[in-house]
Structures are given as structure tokens and as C-alpha cells.
Enzyme design. Structure first.
Site, PDB file in Angstrom:
ATOM      1  N   SER A 189       0.869  -1.211   0.091  1.00 36.96           N
ATOM      2  CA  SER A 189       0.109   0.070   0.071  1.00 36.96           C
ATOM      3  C   SER A 189       1.127   1.378   0.152  1.00 36.96           C
ATOM      4  O   SER A 189       1.718   1.553   0.894  1.00 36.96           O
ATOM      5  CB  SER A 189      -0.897   0.003   1.329  1.00 36.96           C
ATOM      6  OG  SER A 189      -1.515   1.263   1.191  1.00 36.96           O
ATOM      7  N   HIS A 237      -1.089  -1.355  -4.409  1.00 39.40           N
ATOM      8  CA  HIS A 237      -2.488  -0.888  -3.650  1.00 39.40           C
ATOM      9  C   HIS A 237      -2.400   0.578  -3.507  1.00 39.40           C
ATOM     10  O   HIS A 237      -1.695   1.159  -2.976  1.00 39.40           O
ATOM     11  CB  HIS A 237      -2.613  -1.537  -2.384  1.00 39.40           C
ATOM     12  CG  HIS A 237      -4.074  -1.515  -1.642  1.00 39.40           C
ATOM     13  ND1 HIS A 237      -4.859  -2.367  -2.103  1.00 39.40           N
ATOM     14  CD2 HIS A 237      -4.493  -0.726  -0.773  1.00 39.40           C
ATOM     15  CE1 HIS A 237      -6.038  -2.297  -1.384  1.00 39.40           C
ATOM     16  NE2 HIS A 237      -5.799  -0.976  -0.589  1.00 39.40           N
ATOM     17  N   ASP A 270      -4.862   3.624  -2.146  1.00 37.75           N
ATOM     18  CA  ASP A 270      -6.203   4.088  -1.592  1.00 37.75           C
ATOM     19  C   ASP A 270      -6.483   5.465  -1.870  1.00 37.75           C
ATOM     20  O   ASP A 270      -5.614   6.331  -1.933  1.00 37.75           O
ATOM     21  CB  ASP A 270      -5.731   3.928   0.122  1.00 37.75           C
ATOM     22  CG  ASP A 270      -5.661   2.714   0.705  1.00 37.75           C
ATOM     23  OD1 ASP A 270      -6.480   1.738   0.415  1.00 37.75           O
ATOM     24  OD2 ASP A 270      -4.448   2.300   1.175  1.00 37.75           O
ATOM     25  N   MET A 329      -9.276   8.061  -0.708  1.00 36.11           N
ATOM     26  CA  MET A 329     -10.052   8.572   0.473  1.00 36.11           C
ATOM     27  C   MET A 329     -10.639   9.938   0.146  1.00 36.11           C
ATOM     28  O   MET A 329      -9.910  10.688  -0.405  1.00 36.11           O
ATOM     29  CB  MET A 329      -9.453   8.624   1.553  1.00 36.11           C
ATOM     30  CG  MET A 329      -8.619   7.278   1.976  1.00 36.11           C
ATOM     31  SD  MET A 329      -7.652   7.553   3.435  1.00 36.11           S
ATOM     32  CE  MET A 329      -6.637   5.982   3.532  1.00 36.11           C
ATOM     33  N   HIS A 356      -8.501   0.981  -4.389  1.00 34.83           N
ATOM     34  CA  HIS A 356      -9.603   0.987  -3.079  1.00 34.83           C
ATOM     35  C   HIS A 356     -10.238   2.250  -2.700  1.00 34.83           C
ATOM     36  O   HIS A 356      -9.537   2.967  -2.371  1.00 34.83           O
ATOM     37  CB  HIS A 356      -8.680   0.463  -1.821  1.00 34.83           C
ATOM     38  CG  HIS A 356      -9.532   0.148  -0.493  1.00 34.83           C
ATOM     39  ND1 HIS A 356      -8.855   0.029   0.582  1.00 34.83           N
ATOM     40  CD2 HIS A 356     -10.844   0.082  -0.465  1.00 34.83           C
ATOM     41  CE1 HIS A 356      -9.796  -0.055   1.276  1.00 34.83           C
ATOM     42  NE2 HIS A 356     -11.285  -0.069   0.792  1.00 34.83           N
ATOM     43  N   MET A 389     -12.153   4.236  -1.035  1.00 36.99           N
ATOM     44  CA  MET A 389     -12.820   4.602   0.396  1.00 36.99           C
ATOM     45  C   MET A 389     -13.703   5.967   0.201  1.00 36.99           C
ATOM     46  O   MET A 389     -13.050   6.829   0.759  1.00 36.99           O
ATOM     47  CB  MET A 389     -11.927   4.616   1.309  1.00 36.99           C
ATOM     48  CG  MET A 389     -11.302   3.116   2.008  1.00 36.99           C
ATOM     49  SD  MET A 389     -10.207   3.199   3.140  1.00 36.99           S
ATOM     50  CE  MET A 389      -8.550   3.197   2.368  1.00 36.99           C
ATOM     51  N   MET A 392     -11.575  -5.579   5.623  1.00 39.76           N
ATOM     52  CA  MET A 392     -10.765  -4.827   6.158  1.00 39.76           C
ATOM     53  C   MET A 392     -10.593  -5.385   7.502  1.00 39.76           C
ATOM     54  O   MET A 392     -11.307  -5.897   8.178  1.00 39.76           O
ATOM     55  CB  MET A 392     -11.263  -3.610   6.505  1.00 39.76           C
ATOM     56  CG  MET A 392     -11.556  -2.636   5.033  1.00 39.76           C
ATOM     57  SD  MET A 392     -10.133  -1.959   4.507  1.00 39.76           S
ATOM     58  CE  MET A 392      -9.247  -1.075   5.772  1.00 39.76           C
ATOM     59  N   GLY A 410      -3.197   4.374   8.237  1.00 44.16           N
ATOM     60  CA  GLY A 410      -2.339   3.289   8.206  1.00 44.16           C
ATOM     61  C   GLY A 410      -1.624   3.015   9.573  1.00 44.16           C
ATOM     62  O   GLY A 410      -2.157   3.939  10.545  1.00 44.16           O
ATOM     63  N   ASP A 438      -6.636  -6.156   4.375  1.00 45.21           N
ATOM     64  CA  ASP A 438      -5.828  -5.007   4.393  1.00 45.21           C
ATOM     65  C   ASP A 438      -5.981  -4.272   5.951  1.00 45.21           C
ATOM     66  O   ASP A 438      -7.078  -4.193   6.257  1.00 45.21           O
ATOM     67  CB  ASP A 438      -6.562  -4.101   3.549  1.00 45.21           C
ATOM     68  CG  ASP A 438      -6.016  -2.754   3.332  1.00 45.21           C
ATOM     69  OD1 ASP A 438      -5.002  -2.299   4.080  1.00 45.21           O
ATOM     70  OD2 ASP A 438      -6.764  -1.867   2.493  1.00 45.21           O
ATOM     71  N   GLY A 439      -4.734  -4.106   6.358  1.00 40.92           N
ATOM     72  CA  GLY A 439      -4.906  -3.522   7.731  1.00 40.92           C
ATOM     73  C   GLY A 439      -4.169  -4.357   8.865  1.00 40.92           C
ATOM     74  O   GLY A 439      -4.604  -5.400   9.198  1.00 40.92           O
ATOM     75  N   GLY A 440      -2.824  -3.960   9.425  1.00 37.75           N
ATOM     76  CA  GLY A 440      -2.214  -4.293  10.189  1.00 37.75           C
ATOM     77  C   GLY A 440      -1.550  -5.559   9.996  1.00 37.75           C
ATOM     78  O   GLY A 440      -1.014  -6.592  10.901  1.00 37.75           O
ATOM     79  N   SER A 477       2.909  -0.238   6.262  1.00 34.92           N
ATOM     80  CA  SER A 477       4.098   0.059   6.975  1.00 34.92           C
ATOM     81  C   SER A 477       5.092  -1.107   6.973  1.00 34.92           C
ATOM     82  O   SER A 477       6.092  -0.974   6.882  1.00 34.92           O
ATOM     83  CB  SER A 477       3.444   0.152   8.628  1.00 34.92           C
ATOM     84  OG  SER A 477       2.727   1.416   8.502  1.00 34.92           O
TER      85      SER A 477
END
Length: 216
Positions: A7, A32, A34, A36, A65, A67, A136, A143, A174-176, A197
Site C-alpha cells: 500500500s 495498492h 487507497d 479517500m 481501493h 474509500m 478490512m 495506516g 487490508d490492515g495491520g 508500514s
């Protein structure tokens, strides 16, 4: 097939071109992106002009993506800027079926994202039209968040539903996601891994290579 989708929300924007070339050369299959709108989520990120500026740097899959509230109005622009996959949120579309049809009419892959607390039942009728579902695993908008533990069961449940219905649909998470928990989500049934990250902090090339080693 398992694929990594770094991402660029976590990239250093002042070195974005360089860092995209690094993840490309290291073997990441997707990029990826994003987008927003400051309404569906509280933050604002990238748009079509940035996509245009980086499309010539790589032939990797642009995994976009949205959002965004009512994203249908953006579909044609995003396709023109080089999207290969467009994901919209079930929670952001009053007419989800119509939005998916519009994406597919543009000749790109169509995906629906669900927020962590959104039940899988909302996909019951739309699922056969989809190429991918994005789950998600943090609450969207920022992030660097921590993976929500109950997401693993949700991934497992979605994979079971897809297999029971004999559909060919990718599951993206997606996420963490990081090197310590990516095996957990793969084992649960995800096959497209978004990492921000965990890719862009530190040695980008080494991070991508470590992800791909686990994902083989």
C-alpha cells in the site's frame, strides 16, 4: 495464487517513484492505491492525477481501493488512469449492484470491501458477480493500525462460503498485516495481502522478499 499488494499510503511520497520501482523489482505483484474522500473516512489521500503520474513506472497490477461515498462517479476516471482492479465499499454504495456492473462494463476486475464489523451476509446476492472481496482487518482511514483479531474467523468464514458455492474469488486482507501474522491470514484463506508500514518502513526490498518467501 498468493500475491502481495504493498500500500503506497505508507510510502514516502517525496520518493514515491523510487519506492514503486523498488517494490516492483523485489517482486510484489500488485500496487495498492487507497483513494479517500474525507467523508466515508475522515482522511483524504490520492486521486487520478497521482495514478496517472505513476502508471508509466510499472506494469504491476493497480489495485485501487475507493474509500469513498457513492464511488460510481469515479469509476471511469480511475479506469482511464490505469486501474486493473477497483474495490468499492458495500457500506458506501446505496446501489451496490449497479456500481459493480459499471466497474465490470469498463473491462476491469470488480471487488467489494467490508469494514471489520460488517457481516458477510451483505455479500450473499452480489458474490457471484465479484472477482475479489477485500476484508478490512482494521477500521479504514489510517495506516499503521493493529490487526483486529476476530478478522481471522471472518476470513475463514468467507473462504468456506466461496468454496461451498464453488466460486473463484480472491480474498484480500487490508490492515495491520505484517511478517508475524501474515501466515495466520493465509492459513485462514486470504490470498491477496495488503501491507503498508510492514513494507515501506525500513529496508523495502528485504521486506518484500520476506513477505514473498512466507507467501510461496
Amino acid at each position: 495464487m498468493n500475491c502481495l499488494s504493498p500500500s503506497i499510503l505508507a510510502a514516502d511520497i517525496s520518493r514515491l517513484g523510487e519506492e514503486i520501482r523498488m517494490i516492483d523489482q523485489a517482486g510484489a505483484q500488485y500496487i495498492h492505491i487507497d483513494i479517500m474522500d474525507g467523508h466515508f473516512v475522515p482522511t483524504i489521500s490520492f486521486g487520478g492525477p497521482l495514478m496517472n503520474s505513476i502508471r508509466g513506472l510499472t506494469d504491476r497490477i493497480f489495485d485501487v481501493h475507493l474509500m469513498v461515498e457513492e464511488p460510481a462517479h469515479l469509476v471511469e476516471e480511475i479506469v482511464a488512469c490505469g486501474a486493473d482492479i477497483i474495490t468499492v465499499h458495500a457500506e458506501g454504495c446505496v446501489h451496490l449492484d449497479r456500481t459493480i456492473d459499471k466497474i465490470k462494463a469498463q473491462g476491469v476486475l470488480a471487488s467489494v470491501a467490508l469494514n471489520p464489523a460488517t457481516d458477510l451476509s451483505c455479500l450473499e446476492y452480489i458474490l457471484p458477480k465479484l472477482d475479489m472481496v477485500l476484508l478490512m482487518t482494521v477500521n479504514p482511514g489510517y495506516g499503521g493500525q493493529t490487526y483486529i483479531p476476530y478478522s481471522t474467523n471472518k476470513i475463514r468464514d468467507l473462504r468456506r462460503i466461496i468454496e461451498e458455492r464453488q466460486l473463484r474469488i480472491d480474498i484480500e486482507v487490508d490492515g495491520g498485516i505484517n511478517l508475524s501474522n501474515v501466515q495466520e491470514v493465509l492459513d485462514a484463506g486470504a490470498n491477496i495481502i495488503v501491507a503498508g508500514s510492514a513494507v515501506f518502513q525500513g529496508d523495502i526490498t528485504a521486506n518484500v522478499e520476506e513477505f514473498l518467501k512466507i507467501m510461496r
